[in-house]
Design an enzyme around this catalytic site. Structure first.
Site, short mmCIF file in Angstrom:
data_model
loop_
_atom_site.label_atom_id
_atom_site.label_comp_id
_atom_site.label_asym_id
_atom_site.label_seq_id
_atom_site.Cartn_x
_atom_site.Cartn_y
_atom_site.Cartn_z
N HIS A 148 32.59 46.69 35.35
CA HIS A 148 33.42 45.50 35.13
C HIS A 148 34.60 45.83 34.22
O HIS A 148 34.48 46.56 33.24
CB HIS A 148 32.61 44.30 34.64
CG HIS A 148 32.01 44.39 33.26
ND1 HIS A 148 32.72 44.09 32.12
CD2 HIS A 148 30.77 44.71 32.86
CE1 HIS A 148 31.93 44.22 31.07
NE2 HIS A 148 30.75 44.60 31.47
N GLU A 175 32.91 39.60 34.40
CA GLU A 175 31.47 39.77 34.29
C GLU A 175 30.92 39.11 33.05
O GLU A 175 29.82 38.56 33.06
CB GLU A 175 31.12 41.26 34.30
CG GLU A 175 29.62 41.56 34.36
CD GLU A 175 28.93 41.65 33.01
OE1 GLU A 175 27.70 41.69 32.98
OE2 GLU A 175 29.64 41.67 31.97
N ASP A 215 27.04 49.96 33.80
CA ASP A 215 27.33 48.97 32.76
C ASP A 215 26.30 49.09 31.63
O ASP A 215 25.77 48.08 31.17
CB ASP A 215 27.34 47.56 33.34
CG ASP A 215 27.77 46.50 32.32
OD1 ASP A 215 28.36 46.87 31.30
OD2 ASP A 215 27.50 45.30 32.56
N HIS A 257 29.24 43.80 22.31
CA HIS A 257 29.83 42.48 22.07
C HIS A 257 30.29 42.28 20.62
O HIS A 257 30.29 41.15 20.12
CB HIS A 257 28.85 41.36 22.44
CG HIS A 257 28.56 41.27 23.91
ND1 HIS A 257 27.74 40.29 24.44
CD2 HIS A 257 28.97 42.02 24.96
CE1 HIS A 257 27.66 40.44 25.76
NE2 HIS A 257 28.40 41.50 26.09
#
Length: 473
Positions: free
Chosen positions: A280, A326, A354, A425
């Site tokens: 992604h 994504e 990923d 993240h």
């Protein structure tokens, strides 16, 4: 010891259990070419170069942002310059969310600032923020326990993520992020804070999407860094009321256009049949998305590029798809499935990268049972890279899940996830976390697999209906 000798040593040490127990189904010339691809990538690939270009020259790529558009332009230019055919941007329409200002502080029984970040999709607080007493809960189930009262309060989901090599700790903890705000809203909570779904102890909170429910009032939601979550935990153990003030100015913007970027290495005999390699292109906005998922983009671009350099292309086409959106909506994955509905039956295999930058650990697969003998032989080819264990009923990844549901065989080169969720993240997801040698191992495994899938005379058997549901890792 040089890298070739390492590979040779490892290959000689493959356990007997990994060797095919039935007559070989893979032609010797296919095996030799796959092994040559593996060794070429292992000796040194350009995967880290593509990650560096994407992260340094484009940066954060939240869907709908200027960085998202720049990433699409970068991907188109990169694939064209590397000799891919049929390079194009396939439009997708996506929800747009912006982060804004985010602050938090404990105001009683002590005064302390909190390091936090809004969850993706969160609604804002009122203009003056929200101030309320905190209720600590260890799980979603605890919301339903007798005597639990969260009305008008800030729910603090304090669920610890365990560090595991296979990433299973993430799947066990992430439900409070995905569903906690919606569940707490049903019971009248004012807002939600979660302990970050991560394994680090830095004051860098981990964002990630949350899913609201139709017909239920939306409440603000944010993730605390792990040290700040533990501070809140210690104060609550003192059995005195703890109050927090939370301010978020995140908001939605009108839907916007984005795009999947597609490029192909055309097959020499059956170009309409597709082996899909996906990653992604988007990232969260806190950093440059080097491991999530710049690394995946680098892996699949380089694996396909190496296949394209072969004197003779494989029978089928190898298609790279850099998926949009994504992280927060999967508009790219769903858009691809719809746009290519007429050719889904021609998709022979799909694999998504990923899982970051670290080394391969296993090879998972989901196809019909007749594929197993060939899977065992592929696993033996991948064993020198560390991916010799073949795990059935695996998931290819979030972006290929719609293909899996349609019966397309899906595959994954699993990676060591021991440190992935230290950075996942967060504002720490930057290029310095990339390990080029591990990326080379991944390129070696992905290119060898993709070549075999594209060259073998007959395709894998489709996934049986009962095995088409995606399994969360």
């Amino acid at each position: 010891m040089n890298r070739f000798l390492v590979a040779l040593t490892l290959s000689l040490a493959i356990p007997a259990a990994l060797e095919p127990q039935t007559p070989a189904v893979l032609a010797p010339d296919i095996r030799r070419t796959a092994e040559a691809l593996r060794e070429k990538a292992f000796a040194g690939s350009q995967a880290a170069r593509w990650v560096q270009e994407l992260t340094d020259h484009v940066g954060p790529r939240l869907t709908g942002s200027p960085g998202d558009a720049a990433a699409v332009a970068w991907a188109l230019a990169t694939l064209k310059a590397r000799g891919f055919a049929n390079v194009r941007a396939e439009k997708a329409v996506t929800h747009v969310w912006k982060r804004g200002i985010e602050t938090g502080e404990i105001i009683a029984p002590v005064s302390q600032n909190l390091a936090l970040t809004a969850l993706g999709g969160s609604v804002p607080t009122p203009g003056g923020g929200i101030e309320a007493e905190v209720v600590e809960l260890p799980s979603l189930a605890a919301l339903e326990a007798p005597g639990t009262n969260v009305r008008g309060k800030i729910v603090f989901f304090n669920k610890r993520m365990e560090r595991t090599g296979d990433g299973s700790g993430y799947g066990a903890a992430v439900d409070v992020r995905s569903h906690g705000p919606a569940r707490a809203a049903k019971l009248g909570a004012a807002a939600v804070l979660i302990r970050s779904i991560g394994t680090d102890h830095n004051r860098t909170p981990h964002t990630g999407g949350t899913d609201y429910e139709t017909g239920i009032a939306k409440i603000p939601a944010a993730a605390l860094s792990v040290p700040d979550a533990e501070l809140l935990e210690r104060l609550l153990k003192e059995k005195r009321p703890v109050r927090v003030r939370l301010t978020l100015t995140c908001h939605d913007d009108p839907d916007a256009d984005t795009a999947n970027v597609v490029g192909e290495i055309p097959g020499r005999e059956r170009p309409a049949e597709i082996v899909l390699l996906g990653a992604h292109l988007d990232s969260w906005d806190l950093a440059t998305g080097a491991i999530d998922d710049g690394a995946g983009c680098g892996i699949v671009i380089e694996a396909a590029r190496l296949i394209g350099e072969l004197p003779r292309h494989p029978r089928r086409s190898v298609r790279v798809v850099l998926f949009a959106n994504e992280e927060h909506g999967q508009a790219g994955a769903n858009g691809y499935r719809q746009a290519h509905d007429s050719e889904i039956r021609l998709h022979v295999a799909a694999l998504e990268a990923d899982s970051g930058t670290d080394a391969p650990t296993a090879f998972s697969w989901n196809a019909g049972p007749t594929a197993e003998p060939l899977i065992r032989e592929i696993a033996a080819i991948l064993a020198p890279m560390g991916a010799g264990e073949a795990i059935p009923r695996g998931s290819g990844g979030a972006d290929v899940a719609p293909l899996q549901q349609a019966g397309v065989p899906v595959f994954s080169i699993r990676q060591d996830s021991s440190r992935y969720f230290d950075y996942h993240h967060t504002a720490n997801d930057t290029f310095d976390k990339v390990v080029p040698a591990s990326l080379d191992r991944m390129v070696a495994a992905v290119s060898a697999f993709a070549y075999v899938a594209a060259e073998m005379p007959e395709p894998f058997e489709k996934i049986p209906p009962e095995a088409r549901k995606r399994e969360e890792r």
